[in-house]
Scaffold this motif. Structure first.
Motif, PDB file in Angstrom:
ATOM      1  N   ARG A  21      29.568  20.673  22.073  1.00  0.00           N
ATOM      2  CA  ARG A  21      29.899  22.081  22.307  1.00  0.00           C
ATOM      3  C   ARG A  21      30.592  22.777  21.135  1.00  0.00           C
ATOM      4  NH1 ARG A  21      30.046  24.532  27.059  1.00  0.00           N
ATOM      5  NH2 ARG A  21      28.699  23.597  28.584  1.00  0.00           N
ATOM      6  N   ARG A  22      30.502  22.195  19.948  1.00  0.00           N
ATOM      7  CA  ARG A  22      31.064  22.820  18.744  1.00  0.00           C
ATOM      8  C   ARG A  22      30.005  22.871  17.665  1.00  0.00           C
ATOM      9  NH1 ARG A  22      37.301  21.713  17.826  1.00  0.00           N
ATOM     10  NH2 ARG A  22      37.933  22.093  19.950  1.00  0.00           N
ATOM     11  N   ILE A  23      29.828  24.043  17.077  1.00  0.00           N
ATOM     12  CA  ILE A  23      28.867  24.185  15.989  1.00  0.00           C
ATOM     13  C   ILE A  23      29.410  23.443  14.772  1.00  0.00           C
ATOM     14  CG2 ILE A  23      27.801  25.831  14.395  1.00  0.00           C
ATOM     15  CD1 ILE A  23      27.739  27.816  16.741  1.00  0.00           C
ATOM     16  N   VAL A  24      28.547  22.661  14.141  1.00  0.00           N
ATOM     17  CA  VAL A  24      28.932  21.880  12.975  1.00  0.00           C
ATOM     18  C   VAL A  24      28.462  22.617  11.720  1.00  0.00           C
ATOM     19  CG1 VAL A  24      28.712  19.661  11.789  1.00  0.00           C
ATOM     20  CG2 VAL A  24      28.691  19.748  14.296  1.00  0.00           C
ATOM     21  N   ASN A  25      29.374  22.827  10.785  1.00  0.00           N
ATOM     22  CA  ASN A  25      29.032  23.449   9.514  1.00  0.00           C
ATOM     23  C   ASN A  25      28.045  22.553   8.781  1.00  0.00           C
ATOM     24  OD1 ASN A  25      29.188  24.176   6.650  1.00  0.00           O
ATOM     25  ND2 ASN A  25      30.859  25.517   7.306  1.00  0.00           N
ATOM     26  N   ARG A  26      27.003  23.151   8.244  1.00  0.00           N
ATOM     27  CA  ARG A  26      25.950  22.382   7.559  1.00  0.00           C
ATOM     28  C   ARG A  26      26.522  21.501   6.449  1.00  0.00           C
ATOM     29  NH1 ARG A  26      22.513  26.420   6.582  1.00  0.00           N
ATOM     30  NH2 ARG A  26      21.528  26.134   8.592  1.00  0.00           N
ATOM     31  N   SER A  27      27.610  21.923   5.813  1.00  0.00           N
ATOM     32  CA  SER A  27      28.213  21.131   4.733  1.00  0.00           C
ATOM     33  C   SER A  27      28.815  19.819   5.242  1.00  0.00           C
ATOM     34  CB  SER A  27      29.286  21.943   4.005  1.00  0.00           C
ATOM     35  OG  SER A  27      30.385  22.200   4.863  1.00  0.00           O
ATOM     36  N   LEU A  28      28.964  19.678   6.568  1.00  0.00           N
ATOM     37  CA  LEU A  28      29.547  18.464   7.151  1.00  0.00           C
ATOM     38  C   LEU A  28      28.509  17.516   7.754  1.00  0.00           C
ATOM     39  CD1 LEU A  28      32.625  20.102   8.925  1.00  0.00           C
ATOM     40  CD2 LEU A  28      32.550  18.945   6.713  1.00  0.00           C
ATOM     41  N   TYR A  29      27.224  17.848   7.639  1.00  0.00           N
ATOM     42  CA  TYR A  29      26.176  17.011   8.248  1.00  0.00           C
ATOM     43  C   TYR A  29      26.175  15.582   7.693  1.00  0.00           C
ATOM     44  CZ  TYR A  29      23.898  21.085  10.471  1.00  0.00           C
ATOM     45  OH  TYR A  29      23.598  22.183  11.238  1.00  0.00           O
ATOM     46  N   ASN A  30      26.505  15.413   6.398  1.00  0.00           N
ATOM     47  CA  ASN A  30      26.510  14.068   5.801  1.00  0.00           C
ATOM     48  C   ASN A  30      27.678  13.217   6.262  1.00  0.00           C
ATOM     49  OD1 ASN A  30      24.180  14.232   4.200  1.00  0.00           O
ATOM     50  ND2 ASN A  30      25.286  15.282   2.575  1.00  0.00           N
ATOM     51  N   THR A  31      28.763  13.844   6.666  1.00  0.00           N
ATOM     52  CA  THR A  31      29.978  13.094   6.997  1.00  0.00           C
ATOM     53  C   THR A  31      30.322  13.117   8.484  1.00  0.00           C
ATOM     54  OG1 THR A  31      31.335  15.032   6.466  1.00  0.00           O
ATOM     55  CG2 THR A  31      30.975  13.414   4.699  1.00  0.00           C
ATOM     56  N   THR A  32      29.480  13.757   9.286  1.00  0.00           N
ATOM     57  CA  THR A  32      29.693  13.790  10.734  1.00  0.00           C
ATOM     58  C   THR A  32      28.732  12.790  11.367  1.00  0.00           C
ATOM     59  OG1 THR A  32      30.314  16.119  10.640  1.00  0.00           O
ATOM     60  CG2 THR A  32      29.698  15.247  12.797  1.00  0.00           C
ATOM     61  N   PHE A  33      29.303  11.807  12.081  1.00  0.00           N
ATOM     62  CA  PHE A  33      28.494  10.728  12.651  1.00  0.00           C
ATOM     63  C   PHE A  33      28.385  10.851  14.162  1.00  0.00           C
ATOM     64  CE2 PHE A  33      29.308   9.170   8.501  1.00  0.00           C
ATOM     65  CZ  PHE A  33      28.280   8.306   8.210  1.00  0.00           C
ATOM     66  N   LEU A  34      27.200  10.489  14.661  1.00  0.00           N
ATOM     67  CA  LEU A  34      26.957  10.483  16.100  1.00  0.00           C
ATOM     68  C   LEU A  34      27.546   9.217  16.706  1.00  0.00           C
ATOM     69  CD1 LEU A  34      23.272  11.664  15.887  1.00  0.00           C
ATOM     70  CD2 LEU A  34      25.174  12.945  16.910  1.00  0.00           C
ATOM     71  N   SER A  35      28.116   9.356  17.903  1.00  0.00           N
ATOM     72  CA  SER A  35      28.691   8.234  18.644  1.00  0.00           C
ATOM     73  C   SER A  35      28.113   8.221  20.045  1.00  0.00           C
ATOM     74  CB  SER A  35      30.210   8.372  18.725  1.00  0.00           C
ATOM     75  OG  SER A  35      30.782   8.346  17.437  1.00  0.00           O
ATOM     76  N   SER A  36      28.257   7.092  20.726  1.00  0.00           N
ATOM     77  CA  SER A  36      27.778   6.986  22.108  1.00  0.00           C
ATOM     78  C   SER A  36      28.339   8.108  22.953  1.00  0.00           C
ATOM     79  CB  SER A  36      28.176   5.646  22.721  1.00  0.00           C
ATOM     80  OG  SER A  36      27.324   4.640  22.244  1.00  0.00           O
ATOM     81  N   ASP A  37      27.481   8.617  23.820  1.00  0.00           N
ATOM     82  CA  ASP A  37      27.812   9.681  24.779  1.00  0.00           C
ATOM     83  C   ASP A  37      27.998  11.055  24.151  1.00  0.00           C
ATOM     84  OD1 ASP A  37      27.670   7.870  26.932  1.00  0.00           O
ATOM     85  OD2 ASP A  37      29.724   7.248  26.549  1.00  0.00           O
TER      86      ASP A  37
END
Length: 76
Positions: free
Chosen positions: A46-62
């Protein structure tokens, strides 16, 4: 004897449950899905992620990921 088990995770993508073979960044997810980062906006939990953070934002379970595609159009 124990076997090594891959660290599979489950997330929701646009409301659909999806299994990932491993933990990955948003950039990796987009690449694997064949999507261009410049053509989408990602909302993670439910939070928009800044495109500059796509490389450092990781998906987790759930996690819940919403992918919004840009659609071009003309004036009426």
């Amino acid at each position: 004897m124990s076997e090594l088990v891959a660290d599979k995770i489950w997330i929701r993508v646009n409301g659909q449950k999806r299994e990932l073979s491993q933990r990955m960044s948003l950039s990796q997810f987009l690449q694997e899905a064949g999507l261009n980062a410049k053509g989408v906006v990602l909302e993670l939990n439910r939070r928009i992620v800044n495109r500059s953070l796509y490389n450092t934002t990781f998906l987790s379970s759930d996690d819940s990921l919403e992918i919004v595609h840009f659609v071009g159009g003309g004036a009426l």
